[in-house]
Design an enzyme around this catalytic site. Structure first.
Site, PDB file in Angstrom:
ATOM      1  N   ASN A 137       0.865  -1.176   0.000  1.00  0.00           N
ATOM      2  CA  ASN A 137       0.000   0.000   0.000  1.00  0.00           C
ATOM      3  C   ASN A 137       0.904   1.229   0.000  1.00  0.00           C
ATOM      4  OD1 ASN A 137      -1.780   2.059   0.511  1.00  0.00           O
ATOM      5  ND2 ASN A 137      -2.387   1.337   2.555  1.00  0.00           N
ATOM      6  N   LYS A 169       0.007   4.240  -0.174  1.00  0.00           N
ATOM      7  CA  LYS A 169      -0.652   5.392   0.463  1.00  0.00           C
ATOM      8  C   LYS A 169      -0.464   6.629  -0.426  1.00  0.00           C
ATOM      9  CE  LYS A 169      -0.110   3.084   4.865  1.00  0.00           C
ATOM     10  NZ  LYS A 169       0.002   3.162   6.310  1.00  0.00           N
ATOM     11  N   HIS A 215      -9.352   0.922   5.176  1.00  0.00           N
ATOM     12  CA  HIS A 215      -8.077   1.126   5.875  1.00  0.00           C
ATOM     13  C   HIS A 215      -8.300   2.078   7.053  1.00  0.00           C
ATOM     14  CE1 HIS A 215      -3.965   2.373   6.683  1.00  0.00           C
ATOM     15  NE2 HIS A 215      -3.581   1.306   6.026  1.00  0.00           N
ATOM     16  N   GLU A 267      -6.729   4.512   8.030  1.00  0.00           N
ATOM     17  CA  GLU A 267      -6.543   5.930   7.687  1.00  0.00           C
ATOM     18  C   GLU A 267      -7.781   6.487   6.985  1.00  0.00           C
ATOM     19  OE1 GLU A 267      -2.783   5.329   5.729  1.00  0.00           O
ATOM     20  OE2 GLU A 267      -1.883   4.852   7.669  1.00  0.00           O
ATOM     21  N   GLU A 307      -4.837  -5.039  10.626  1.00  0.00           N
ATOM     22  CA  GLU A 307      -3.844  -3.983  10.820  1.00  0.00           C
ATOM     23  C   GLU A 307      -4.131  -3.260  12.138  1.00  0.00           C
ATOM     24  OE1 GLU A 307      -2.021  -2.771   6.734  1.00  0.00           O
ATOM     25  OE2 GLU A 307      -3.666  -1.440   7.227  1.00  0.00           O
ATOM     26  N   GLY A 364       3.017   2.231  10.822  1.00  0.00           N
ATOM     27  CA  GLY A 364       4.001   3.298  10.704  1.00  0.00           C
ATOM     28  C   GLY A 364       4.736   3.628  11.988  1.00  0.00           C
ATOM     29  N   SER A 370       3.854  -2.150  10.217  1.00  0.00           N
ATOM     30  CA  SER A 370       5.309  -2.208  10.465  1.00  0.00           C
ATOM     31  C   SER A 370       5.944  -3.533  10.059  1.00  0.00           C
ATOM     32  CB  SER A 370       5.609  -1.879  11.930  1.00  0.00           C
ATOM     33  OG  SER A 370       5.237  -0.539  12.222  1.00  0.00           O
TER      34      SER A 370
HETATM   35  P1  13P Z   1       3.378   0.391   7.534  1.00  0.00           P
HETATM   36  O1  13P Z   1       3.878  -0.911   6.911  1.00  0.00           O
HETATM   37  O2  13P Z   1       4.072   1.602   6.985  1.00  0.00           O
HETATM   38  O3  13P Z   1       3.335   0.311   9.012  1.00  0.00           O
HETATM   39  O4  13P Z   1       1.848   0.567   7.035  1.00  0.00           O
HETATM   40  C1  13P Z   1       0.979  -0.502   7.164  1.00  0.00           C
HETATM   41  C2  13P Z   1      -0.262  -0.168   6.444  1.00  0.00           C
HETATM   42  O5  13P Z   1      -1.030   0.675   6.886  1.00  0.00           O
HETATM   43  C3  13P Z   1      -0.526  -0.883   5.185  1.00  0.00           C
HETATM   44  O6  13P Z   1      -1.827  -0.675   4.746  1.00  0.00           O
END
Ligand code: 13P
Length: 245
Positions: A9, A11, A89, A91, A159, A165, A205
């Protein structure tokens, strides 16, 4: 047998220059499927450059078309060359106030357009510390996944919000507990055949240094990777670990 899936992803990261990473990721092609979900403006070019790698969107609107400025429909993603879409997601849930019902409606739209959806669930740190993790995950699964789920059209990504992150991951036992729980919930609702065929990804992560141990956890069928999917050098190591698992 569930085919393993390494999903990236991106983002809100990447411009056309970064599509060169896709070519470099091809060297890790093996038994696992590889999927990259770039920002929408890159989907069309990414699909042309992707070779063996599948391309997905990061969200879609629940409607096919209409007066929704700034939004993108599942039909448009499909038309641009996407085969998958990430939905719900954390976010999107926090930045855009998406509810389980919103995610479910988007998922129906994705399936109607012929896309496979990756539905994301996960608890916040407060919810984990209050010992509510499984209740939260159970509620999100029940509310976000439409009734027509199959192993072909649905992937679920666990997740934990606090692991995204941050460089923090749950213990392997905690990951296993949630993944085993999700498997049981899917089997109860959709029957054993469908419930066992839906792939369950861990996200939050995931890095080259922890991928192998995460892929050794029961009912972990792959990963949804953010930061470490942006550079082929990192993502190739994660894919290689998944191919070896
Ligand atoms: P990270 O791997 O940067 O922690 O992000 C995970 C994520 O949100 C994937 O959708």
């Amino acid at each position: 047998m569930r085919v393993k899936l390494a999903a990236g992803n991106w983002k809100m990261n990447g411009t056309r220059a970064d599509l060169a990473q896709l070519a470099a990721m091809q060297e890790a092609t093996g038994k696992a499927e590889i999927l990259i979900c770039p920002p929408s403006p890159l989907i069309s070019a990414a699909a042309e450059a992707a070779g063996q790698i599948a391309i997905g969107g990061q969200d879609c609107h629940a409607n096919t078309s209409g007066a929704h400025t700034g939004d993108i429909s599942a039909v448009m993603l499909k038309d641009a060359g996407a085969s998958h879409v990430i939905l719900g997601h954390s976010e999107r849930r926090s930045d855009h106030g998406e509810s389980d019902a919103d995610v479910r409606a988007k998922c129906v739209a994705a399936w109607d357009a012929g896309l496979k959806s990756i539905v994301c669930v996960g608890e916040t740190l407060d919810q984990r510390e209050a010992h509510n993790t499984l209740d939260i995950i159970g509620g999100q699964l029940a509310g976000s996944i439409p009734d027509a789920a199959t192993g072909h059209n649905l992937v679920v990504a666990y997740e934990p919000v606090w692991a995204i992150g941050t460089g923090k991951i749950p213990t392997l036992d905690q990951i296993g507990e949630v993944h085993d729980f999700m498997r049981v919930k899917l089997e109860q609702r959709f029957g054993e055949g469908v419930g066992r065929s839906v792939r369950l990804l861990y996200g939050g992560s995931v890095k080259p240094g922890n991928a192998a141990e995460i892929f050794g956890v029961s009912n972990v069928d792959g990963a949804l990777v953010g930061g470490a999917s942006l550079k082929a050098a990192d993502f190739v190591l994660i894919i290689t670990a998944l191919n070896a698992s």
